[in-house]
Design a protein around this motif. Structure first.
Motif, PDB file in Angstrom:
ATOM      1  N   SER A 136       0.832  -1.204   0.000  1.00 16.57           N
ATOM      2  CA  SER A 136       0.000   0.000   0.000  1.00 16.57           C
ATOM      3  C   SER A 136       0.865   1.252   0.000  1.00 16.57           C
ATOM      4  O   SER A 136       0.571   2.226  -0.692  1.00 16.57           O
ATOM      5  N   ARG A 137       1.940   1.237   0.763  1.00 16.30           N
ATOM      6  CA  ARG A 137       2.856   2.388   0.801  1.00 16.30           C
ATOM      7  C   ARG A 137       3.554   2.547  -0.545  1.00 16.30           C
ATOM      8  O   ARG A 137       3.745   3.667  -1.025  1.00 16.30           O
ATOM      9  N   ARG A 138       3.923   1.445  -1.183  1.00 17.34           N
ATOM     10  CA  ARG A 138       4.545   1.526  -2.514  1.00 17.34           C
ATOM     11  C   ARG A 138       3.572   2.145  -3.503  1.00 17.34           C
ATOM     12  O   ARG A 138       3.952   3.002  -4.301  1.00 17.34           O
ATOM     13  N   ALA A 139       2.308   1.745  -3.459  1.00 22.51           N
ATOM     14  CA  ALA A 139       1.290   2.324  -4.343  1.00 22.51           C
ATOM     15  C   ALA A 139       1.148   3.824  -4.084  1.00 22.51           C
ATOM     16  O   ALA A 139       1.029   4.617  -5.018  1.00 22.51           O
ATOM     17  N   GLN A 140       1.199   4.207  -2.820  1.00 23.61           N
ATOM     18  CA  GLN A 140       1.104   5.625  -2.469  1.00 23.61           C
ATOM     19  C   GLN A 140       2.296   6.400  -3.029  1.00 23.61           C
ATOM     20  O   GLN A 140       2.139   7.490  -3.565  1.00 23.61           O
ATOM     21  N   ARG A 141       3.477   5.832  -2.933  1.00 18.50           N
ATOM     22  CA  ARG A 141       4.671   6.494  -3.479  1.00 18.50           C
ATOM     23  C   ARG A 141       4.583   6.665  -4.990  1.00 18.50           C
ATOM     24  O   ARG A 141       5.019   7.676  -5.529  1.00 18.50           O
ATOM     25  N   VAL A 142       4.042   5.684  -5.665  1.00 18.84           N
ATOM     26  CA  VAL A 142       3.847   5.779  -7.115  1.00 18.84           C
ATOM     27  C   VAL A 142       2.820   6.870  -7.415  1.00 18.84           C
ATOM     28  O   VAL A 142       3.026   7.711  -8.297  1.00 18.84           O
ATOM     29  N   GLU A 143       1.733   6.875  -6.667  1.00 15.77           N
ATOM     30  CA  GLU A 143       0.646   7.832  -6.887  1.00 15.77           C
ATOM     31  C   GLU A 143       1.103   9.275  -6.704  1.00 15.77           C
ATOM     32  O   GLU A 143       0.698  10.162  -7.465  1.00 15.77           O
ATOM     33  N   THR A 144       1.969   9.516  -5.728  1.00 14.75           N
ATOM     34  CA  THR A 144       2.416  10.885  -5.435  1.00 14.75           C
ATOM     35  C   THR A 144       3.626  11.308  -6.243  1.00 14.75           C
ATOM     36  O   THR A 144       4.002  12.480  -6.229  1.00 14.75           O
ATOM     37  N   GLY A 145       4.284  10.362  -6.925  1.00 20.46           N
ATOM     38  CA  GLY A 145       5.488  10.678  -7.683  1.00 20.46           C
ATOM     39  C   GLY A 145       6.768  10.481  -6.896  1.00 20.46           C
ATOM     40  O   GLY A 145       7.861  10.709  -7.404  1.00 20.46           O
ATOM     41  N   GLU A 146       6.646  10.054  -5.653  1.00 24.71           N
ATOM     42  CA  GLU A 146       7.829   9.825  -4.821  1.00 24.71           C
ATOM     43  C   GLU A 146       8.697   8.702  -5.381  1.00 24.71           C
ATOM     44  O   GLU A 146       9.919   8.769  -5.331  1.00 24.71           O
ATOM     45  N   SER A 147       8.063   7.674  -5.930  1.00 19.99           N
ATOM     46  CA  SER A 147       8.799   6.562  -6.542  1.00 19.99           C
ATOM     47  C   SER A 147       8.767   6.695  -8.052  1.00 19.99           C
ATOM     48  O   SER A 147       7.713   6.957  -8.634  1.00 19.99           O
ATOM     49  N   PRO A 148       9.903   6.483  -8.699  1.00 18.78           N
ATOM     50  CA  PRO A 148       9.891   6.471 -10.160  1.00 18.78           C
ATOM     51  C   PRO A 148       9.115   5.259 -10.667  1.00 18.78           C
ATOM     52  O   PRO A 148       9.010   4.248  -9.973  1.00 18.78           O
ATOM     53  N   VAL A 149       8.583   5.386 -11.848  1.00 18.79           N
ATOM     54  CA  VAL A 149       7.779   4.319 -12.447  1.00 18.79           C
ATOM     55  C   VAL A 149       8.518   3.792 -13.667  1.00 18.79           C
ATOM     56  O   VAL A 149       8.845   4.551 -14.575  1.00 18.79           O
TER      57      VAL A 149
END
Length: 72
Positions: free
Chosen positions: A22-35
């Motif tokens: 869930s936290r990984r999905a949140q990071r993707v959603e906010t742009g914190e994690s590269p896709v």
């Protein structure tokens, strides 16, 4: 936008491999994690194109700009 939880989003994107999908999905959603490309393709597909590659790019750029300024 469809009332899905982060857990449901993580499951749909196949992000269940980590300790907290869930936290990984949140990071993707906010742009914190590269896709990466396979994940970007999944996001575009499951949203029916409502989220575009440009959307993902701009979200990441905005996150990086905001957090670069905060770190300076």
């Amino acid at each position: 936008a469809h009332g899905k939880t982060l857990k449901q989003l993580a499951d749909a994107l196949g992000l269940g491999g980590g300790a907290n999908p869930s936290r990984r999905a949140q990071r993707v959603e906010t742009g914190e994690s590269p896709v990466d490309v396979p994940l970007a393709d999944k996001i575009v597909a499951i949203t029916g194109g409502r989220v575009t590659l440009e959307d993902l790019h701009m979200t990441r750029r905005e996150w990086l700009a905001a957090n670069s300024e905060a770190a300076a």
